[in-house]
Enzyme design. Structure first.
Site, PDB file in Angstrom:
ATOM      1  N   LEU A 190       0.911  -1.496  -0.474  1.00  0.00           N
ATOM      2  CA  LEU A 190      -0.158  -0.132   0.196  1.00  0.00           C
ATOM      3  C   LEU A 190       1.251   1.030  -0.095  1.00  0.00           C
ATOM      4  O   LEU A 190       1.829   1.192   0.532  1.00  0.00           O
ATOM      5  CB  LEU A 190      -0.916  -0.368   1.488  1.00  0.00           C
ATOM      6  CG  LEU A 190      -1.988  -1.318   1.311  1.00  0.00           C
ATOM      7  CD1 LEU A 190      -2.746  -1.841   3.085  1.00  0.00           C
ATOM      8  CD2 LEU A 190      -3.044  -1.220  -0.182  1.00  0.00           C
ATOM      9  N   GLY A 246      -1.457   6.612  -3.366  1.00  0.00           N
ATOM     10  CA  GLY A 246      -2.715   5.989  -4.207  1.00  0.00           C
ATOM     11  C   GLY A 246      -3.420   5.001  -3.189  1.00  0.00           C
ATOM     12  O   GLY A 246      -5.137   5.968  -3.762  1.00  0.00           O
ATOM     13  N   HIS A 247      -3.618   4.522  -2.585  1.00  0.00           N
ATOM     14  CA  HIS A 247      -4.078   3.537  -1.620  1.00  0.00           C
ATOM     15  C   HIS A 247      -4.763   4.371  -0.613  1.00  0.00           C
ATOM     16  O   HIS A 247      -6.305   4.159  -0.622  1.00  0.00           O
ATOM     17  CB  HIS A 247      -3.373   2.071  -1.347  1.00  0.00           C
ATOM     18  CG  HIS A 247      -2.951   1.448  -2.386  1.00  0.00           C
ATOM     19  ND1 HIS A 247      -1.799   1.280  -2.551  1.00  0.00           N
ATOM     20  CD2 HIS A 247      -3.711   0.470  -3.388  1.00  0.00           C
ATOM     21  CE1 HIS A 247      -1.719  -0.049  -3.778  1.00  0.00           C
ATOM     22  NE2 HIS A 247      -3.326  -0.042  -4.105  1.00  0.00           N
ATOM     23  N   LYS A 280      -6.627   6.304 -12.659  1.00  0.00           N
ATOM     24  CA  LYS A 280      -4.774   5.837 -13.154  1.00  0.00           C
ATOM     25  C   LYS A 280      -4.998   4.513 -14.194  1.00  0.00           C
ATOM     26  O   LYS A 280      -4.536   4.409 -15.161  1.00  0.00           O
ATOM     27  CB  LYS A 280      -4.104   5.599 -12.704  1.00  0.00           C
ATOM     28  CG  LYS A 280      -2.677   5.588 -12.874  1.00  0.00           C
ATOM     29  CD  LYS A 280      -1.829   6.296 -12.173  1.00  0.00           C
ATOM     30  CE  LYS A 280      -0.153   6.098 -12.360  1.00  0.00           C
ATOM     31  NZ  LYS A 280      -0.015   4.110 -12.304  1.00  0.00           N
ATOM     32  N   GLN A 302      -8.874  -1.363 -16.711  1.00  0.00           N
ATOM     33  CA  GLN A 302      -9.070  -1.445 -15.069  1.00  0.00           C
ATOM     34  C   GLN A 302     -10.046  -0.997 -14.879  1.00  0.00           C
ATOM     35  O   GLN A 302     -11.261  -2.083 -15.397  1.00  0.00           O
ATOM     36  CB  GLN A 302      -8.421  -1.583 -14.389  1.00  0.00           C
ATOM     37  CG  GLN A 302      -8.687  -3.186 -12.819  1.00  0.00           C
ATOM     38  CD  GLN A 302      -7.946  -2.848 -11.915  1.00  0.00           C
ATOM     39  OE1 GLN A 302      -6.896  -4.050 -12.271  1.00  0.00           O
ATOM     40  NE2 GLN A 302      -7.895  -2.154 -10.545  1.00  0.00           N
TER      41      GLN A 302
HETATM   42  O1  PAF Z   1      -6.036  -2.870  -8.958  1.00  0.00           O
HETATM   43  C1  PAF Z   1      -5.218  -3.669  -8.656  1.00  0.00           C
HETATM   44  O2  PAF Z   1      -5.224  -3.805  -7.173  1.00  0.00           O
HETATM   45  C2  PAF Z   1      -5.844  -5.059  -8.607  1.00  0.00           C
HETATM   46  O3  PAF Z   1      -5.647  -4.955 -10.098  1.00  0.00           O
HETATM   47  C3  PAF Z   1      -7.363  -4.972  -7.807  1.00  0.00           C
HETATM   48  C4  PAF Z   1      -8.403  -4.384  -8.594  1.00  0.00           C
HETATM   49  C5  PAF Z   1      -6.910  -5.740  -6.918  1.00  0.00           C
HETATM   50  C6  PAF Z   1      -7.783  -7.016  -8.545  1.00  0.00           C
HETATM   51  O4  PAF Z   1      -6.622  -7.184  -7.573  1.00  0.00           O
END
Ligand code: PAF
Length: 296
Positions: A49, A52-53, A165, A169
């Site tokens: 982490l 950004g997280h 970013k 996804q």
């Molecule tokens: O973005 C990420 O860290 C991963 O792709 C996720 C969404 C946690 C899925 O494993």
């Protein structure tokens, strides 16, 4: 450290601290989820982490009464040439960062998440998962949507936050939720930027001071594309100019329909997803933004 292994009274609000419980089994997660009253936000991570997280966590805290953070390195999204075993893991450091900020950290083992690996039934991201980032990483987005579908099922959140970013996804997860009618709201969180404009990324650590300067070509291109909106032609011209200037080694600089990830036509109206990928000193960097096209 306020980590505990028992139950606690949840508190609402982005400023309040809460007791954080570490769990590792689906059964414990179901128990904790069932005890939560009010709204629940989920933040899915693969650990390691960083700031950004934390921005995702802060957004989740502002939007919900409870926050569940998952910390799981998902083997399904690693290709044959990508080293799943070498991916950095430091659960203690992760816990220290989010302690007091989230209600639950769910850090399962691979065996807990996938008793059968690979699972017999999985989710596919379709064509959207085979282009852009997916072209270089076959199967990656199928692995992402499969684990996200499982985590959404396990955490049963009202909303889940994802950073802008990783624009592809985010778009694919929005399609997952829409196409499978999953009862959750996906909340995009804006890209965190350094004062220079450079999008924050753990990969920036690989750049020399000169490399960091060169990397500003990405954020400058984003600014130029946004300044050229609302005209699609203007956005395209700004992207083409950046590629022509070749300040960095571009992989792509595209204006896409955020729903389909296909390139937009000149007559497109509504949101345009601008996505950039390029290499600086051998490090692959991404940037993205959403513009709105309203004029020819
Ligand atoms: O973005 C990420 O860290 C991963 O792709 C996720 C969404 C946690 C899925 O494993």
């Amino acid at each position: 450290m306020t980590l505990d292994s028992g139950s606690h009274e949840p508190q609402h609000g982005a400023d309040q601290r809460r007791a954080t419980t570490l769990i590792s089994t689906k059964a414990e997660l179901r128990e904790h989820r069932a005890a939560m009253t009010g709204t629940v936000a989920a933040v899915f991570t693969m650990g390691s982490l960083h700031a950004g997280h934390l921005a995702l966590v802060q957004r989740a805290r502002g939007l919900a009464d409870h926050v569940i953070l998952t910390d799981f390195v998902n083997p399904l999204q690693f290709g044959p040439g990508e080293d799943f075993e070498a991916y950095p893991r430091d659960l203690d450091a992760d816990l220290a960062l989010v302690d007091g900020l989230v209600d639950v950290v769910f850090a399962p083992s691979v065996q807990e998440m996938y008793p059968v690996l690979p699972p017999t039934v999985s989710v596919t991201a379709g064509r959207a998962g085979t282009i852009l980032e997916g072209a270089a990483r076959p199967g990656h987005f199928d692995g992402v949507v499969t684990v996200v579908a499982k985590l959404l099922q396990l955490t049963a959140p009202d909303l889940s936050v994802f950073g802008r970013k990783d624009a592809q996804q985010l778009a694919i997860i929005q399609r997952l939720v829409a196409d499978l009618d999953l009862p959750v709201r996906i909340e995009p969180v804006e890209i965190q930027r350094e004062p220079t404009g450079l999008a924050r990324s753990s990969r920036n650590a690989y750049l020399s001071p000169e490399g960091r300067d060169q990397a500003l070509a990405l954020s400058r291109t984003i600014s130029a594309a946004l300044a050229a909106a609302p005209s699609v032609a203007g956005i395209r011209a700004a992207l083409a100019q950046a590629v022509d200037r070749a300040e960095i080694e571009w992989d792509y600089a595209l204006a896409l329909d955020p729903g389909t990830l296909e390139q937009v036509g000149q007559d497109h109206r509504g949101e345009v997803l601008v996505v950039l990928a390029g290499r600086v000193e051998g490090t692959r960097l991404l940037d993205a933004a959403v513009a709105v096209a309203t004029a020819p």
